[in-house]
Design an enzyme around this catalytic site. Structure first.
Site, PDB file in Angstrom:
ATOM      1  N   THR A   1      -5.984   3.157  -4.633  1.00 56.22           N
ATOM      2  CA  THR A   1      -5.474   4.073  -5.652  1.00 56.22           C
ATOM      3  C   THR A   1      -4.675   3.337  -6.725  1.00 56.22           C
ATOM      4  O   THR A   1      -4.869   3.567  -7.925  1.00 56.22           O
ATOM      5  CB  THR A   1      -4.597   5.147  -4.967  1.00 56.22           C
ATOM      6  OG1 THR A   1      -5.391   5.781  -3.962  1.00 56.22           O
ATOM      7  CG2 THR A   1      -4.096   6.168  -5.954  1.00 56.22           C
TER       8      THR A   1
ATOM      9  N   CYS B   1      -4.139  -1.312  -2.045  1.00 55.27           N
ATOM     10  CA  CYS B   1      -4.233   0.141  -2.181  1.00 55.27           C
ATOM     11  C   CYS B   1      -5.300   0.409  -3.246  1.00 55.27           C
ATOM     12  O   CYS B   1      -5.145  -0.028  -4.394  1.00 55.27           O
ATOM     13  CB  CYS B   1      -2.886   0.699  -2.626  1.00 55.27           C
ATOM     14  SG  CYS B   1      -2.921   2.482  -2.927  1.00 55.27           S
TER      15      CYS B   1
ATOM     16  N   TYR C   1      -0.695   8.519  -2.219  1.00 53.67           N
ATOM     17  CA  TYR C   1      -0.625   8.363  -3.670  1.00 53.67           C
ATOM     18  C   TYR C   1      -1.843   9.029  -4.344  1.00 53.67           C
ATOM     19  O   TYR C   1      -1.787   9.397  -5.510  1.00 53.67           O
ATOM     20  CB  TYR C   1      -0.665   6.877  -4.058  1.00 53.67           C
ATOM     21  CG  TYR C   1       0.605   6.074  -3.866  1.00 53.67           C
ATOM     22  CD1 TYR C   1       1.712   6.569  -3.178  1.00 53.67           C
ATOM     23  CD2 TYR C   1       0.680   4.777  -4.375  1.00 53.67           C
ATOM     24  CE1 TYR C   1       2.856   5.797  -3.010  1.00 53.67           C
ATOM     25  CE2 TYR C   1       1.824   3.999  -4.218  1.00 53.67           C
ATOM     26  CZ  TYR C   1       2.909   4.511  -3.533  1.00 53.67           C
ATOM     27  OH  TYR C   1       4.035   3.742  -3.376  1.00 53.67           O
ATOM     28  N   GLY C   2      -2.922   9.100  -3.594  1.00 56.80           N
ATOM     29  CA  GLY C   2      -4.229   9.434  -4.193  1.00 56.80           C
ATOM     30  C   GLY C   2      -4.357  10.834  -4.738  1.00 56.80           C
ATOM     31  O   GLY C   2      -5.318  11.138  -5.452  1.00 56.80           O
TER      32      GLY C   2
ATOM     33  N   GLU D   1      -3.811   7.978   8.841  1.00 58.79           N
ATOM     34  CA  GLU D   1      -2.371   7.720   9.072  1.00 58.79           C
ATOM     35  C   GLU D   1      -1.938   8.292  10.427  1.00 58.79           C
ATOM     36  O   GLU D   1      -0.981   7.829  11.025  1.00 58.79           O
ATOM     37  CB  GLU D   1      -1.523   8.337   7.947  1.00 58.79           C
ATOM     38  CG  GLU D   1      -1.644   7.622   6.607  1.00 58.79           C
ATOM     39  CD  GLU D   1      -0.676   6.444   6.430  1.00 58.79           C
ATOM     40  OE1 GLU D   1       0.455   6.513   6.931  1.00 58.79           O
ATOM     41  OE2 GLU D   1      -1.079   5.457   5.792  1.00 58.79           O
TER      42      GLU D   1
ATOM     43  N   CYS E   1     -10.981   2.890  -0.266  1.00 60.59           N
ATOM     44  CA  CYS E   1      -9.559   3.077   0.040  1.00 60.59           C
ATOM     45  C   CYS E   1      -9.282   2.212   1.261  1.00 60.59           C
ATOM     46  O   CYS E   1     -10.088   2.181   2.200  1.00 60.59           O
ATOM     47  CB  CYS E   1      -9.337   4.563   0.339  1.00 60.59           C
ATOM     48  SG  CYS E   1      -7.790   4.944   1.158  1.00 60.59           S
ATOM     49  N   THR E   2      -8.164   1.523   1.247  1.00 66.37           N
ATOM     50  CA  THR E   2      -7.910   0.561   2.333  1.00 66.37           C
ATOM     51  C   THR E   2      -7.639   1.226   3.691  1.00 66.37           C
ATOM     52  O   THR E   2      -7.569   0.544   4.704  1.00 66.37           O
ATOM     53  CB  THR E   2      -6.735  -0.374   1.973  1.00 66.37           C
ATOM     54  OG1 THR E   2      -5.628   0.428   1.531  1.00 66.37           O
ATOM     55  CG2 THR E   2      -7.127  -1.348   0.882  1.00 66.37           C
ATOM     56  N   HIS E   3      -7.496   2.550   3.699  1.00 67.72           N
ATOM     57  CA  HIS E   3      -7.396   3.243   4.985  1.00 67.72           C
ATOM     58  C   HIS E   3      -8.774   3.352   5.664  1.00 67.72           C
ATOM     59  O   HIS E   3      -8.855   3.504   6.880  1.00 67.72           O
ATOM     60  CB  HIS E   3      -6.870   4.665   4.792  1.00 67.72           C
ATOM     61  CG  HIS E   3      -5.392   4.754   4.570  1.00 67.72           C
ATOM     62  ND1 HIS E   3      -4.785   4.325   3.428  1.00 67.72           N
ATOM     63  CD2 HIS E   3      -4.407   5.254   5.370  1.00 67.72           C
ATOM     64  CE1 HIS E   3      -3.475   4.557   3.518  1.00 67.72           C
ATOM     65  NE2 HIS E   3      -3.231   5.112   4.681  1.00 67.72           N
TER      66      HIS E   3
ATOM     67  N   ASP F   1       0.871  -1.183   0.000  1.00 67.29           N
ATOM     68  CA  ASP F   1       0.000   0.000   0.000  1.00 67.29           C
ATOM     69  C   ASP F   1       0.902   1.226   0.000  1.00 67.29           C
ATOM     70  O   ASP F   1       2.113   1.133   0.263  1.00 67.29           O
ATOM     71  CB  ASP F   1      -0.894   0.005   1.251  1.00 67.29           C
ATOM     72  CG  ASP F   1      -1.815   1.220   1.296  1.00 67.29           C
ATOM     73  OD1 ASP F   1      -2.323   1.627   0.234  1.00 67.29           O
ATOM     74  OD2 ASP F   1      -2.013   1.786   2.392  1.00 67.29           O
ATOM     75  N   SER F   2       0.292   2.367  -0.244  1.00 62.45           N
ATOM     76  CA  SER F   2       1.041   3.616  -0.159  1.00 62.45           C
ATOM     77  C   SER F   2       1.475   3.910   1.276  1.00 62.45           C
ATOM     78  O   SER F   2       2.385   4.699   1.494  1.00 62.45           O
ATOM     79  CB  SER F   2       0.167   4.766  -0.651  1.00 62.45           C
ATOM     80  OG  SER F   2      -1.043   4.779   0.083  1.00 62.45           O
TER      81      SER F   2
HETATM   82  N1  DGL Z   1      -4.702   3.020   0.966  1.00 67.93           N
HETATM   83  C1  DGL Z   1      -4.626   3.878  -0.188  1.00 67.93           C
HETATM   84  C2  DGL Z   1      -5.840   3.626  -1.053  1.00 67.93           C
HETATM   85  O1  DGL Z   1      -6.445   2.583  -0.832  1.00 67.93           O
HETATM   86  C3  DGL Z   1      -4.379   5.225   0.328  1.00 67.93           C
HETATM   87  C4  DGL Z   1      -4.476   6.292  -0.602  1.00 67.93           C
HETATM   88  C5  DGL Z   1      -3.380   7.247  -0.775  1.00 67.93           C
HETATM   89  O2  DGL Z   1      -2.219   6.922  -0.615  1.00 67.93           O
HETATM   90  O3  DGL Z   1      -3.745   8.360  -1.127  1.00 67.93           O
HETATM   91  O4  DGL Z   1      -6.216   4.334  -1.940  1.00 67.93           O
END
Ligand code: DGL
Length: 269
Positions: free
Chosen positions: A76, A74, A43-44, A153, A187-189, A11-12
């Site tokens: 994204t 992730c 990353y998004g 985060e 989004c996995t967050h 993931d990011s």
């Molecule tokens: N967990 C990432 C996702 O699912 C986080 C997004 C990001 O880095 O912006 O999109």
């Protein structure tokens, strides 16, 4: 002989750990190598080209181990770069979009589906296309929520935290007004925000957790691994190991054991 090679997950940042938690529940014999690109999260908000070049390095790093599959944990990367990554790799890659879209298409009664995700994911239209292919009658209301990733985060995920409650209510108001009966936490967050989201949307709205659905997909894909040696969990990050160790428990619960190392991911790929 069952295949004891580990599963690579990336993931990011830390959000993909929600997928690791689900993998450990559904596939308790499997070992996991996790990479979180904590130096370059989020990353998004980046361009598709940058997301692809980061994702290539993430996959190349994981492939420096003898792994049997990669979970793109992730949203994204799954929405923006998965087809290109698949074209470059013979290894099975499991993203979150198709599994989450399948779950939403199955769970919704009214066909009125909400999606929250990063800007890049919403812009890609990938979730909307995947749902349309499964349920052409479905209507998807999509909302980009760029401020939620840094909040998660930073561990700001709990009910009673007025800042996260305010952000969630602002972002989700249009989805609530649209009367969605199912909401993809794209989004996995975002599974960390389940309680705050459920409190705002109401308990009757079904929440789809992309990490959980990807883990279920992985379970269907892999040959069952027989019980043997205890599985191992190795975590790699591109930024501070100490910071990861402080925050990982929130995402992983009791699974927060395992080694943590720093890696220069830009030197891969
Ligand atoms: N967990 C990432 C996702 O699912 C986080 C997004 C990001 O880095 O912006 O999109």
């Amino acid at each position: 002989m069952s295949d004891r090679r580990p599963i690579g997950v990336f993931d990011s940042g830390l959000g993909g750990l929600t997928a690791v938690r689900e993998i450990s529940t559904l596939l308790p014999q499997e070992s996991v190598i996790y990479f979180g690109d904590t130096a370059r999260v989020p990353y998004g908000t980046r361009s598709p080209e940058t997301i692809l070049s980061y994702a290539r390095q993430d996959v190349a790093f994981l492939r420096s181990f003898d792994i049997k599959a990669v979970v793109v944990a992730c949203g994204t990367v799954s929405t923006t770069a998965l087809p290109a990554l698949e074209a470059e790799s013979a290894l099975p890659l499991v993203g979150v979009v198709q599994p989450a879209a399948e779950a939403a298409a199955q769970v919704t009664k009214t066909g009125n589906i909400g999606l929250i995700a990063t800007e890049a994911s919403v812009r890609s239209g990938a979730y909307v296309r995947a749902i349309a292919a499964l349920r052409p009658d479905a209507a998807v209301t999509a909302q980009a929520c760029p401020l939620l990733v840094p909040m998660v985060e930073n561990g700001r995920v709990h009910r009673g935290d007025r800042v996260i409650e305010l952000l969630v209510s602002e972002y989700l108001a249009p989805l609530k007004a649209a009367g969605v009966d199912t909401l993809i936490l794209g989004c996995t967050h975002f599974p960390l925000l389940k309680e705050v989201v459920a409190a705002f949307m109401g308990g009757e709205v079904a929440l789809v957790d992309p990490g959980r659905e990807a883990a279920r997909h992985l379970e269907r894909l892999l040959e069952p691994s027989s019980a043997g040696e205890a599985p191992s969990y190795r975590y790699f990050v591109s930024d501070s190991v100490e910071q990861f160790s402080r925050q990982a428990g929130l995402f992983l619960g009791t699974l927060a054991q395992g080694s943590v190392e720093k890696v220069d991911v830009a030197s891969f790929g």
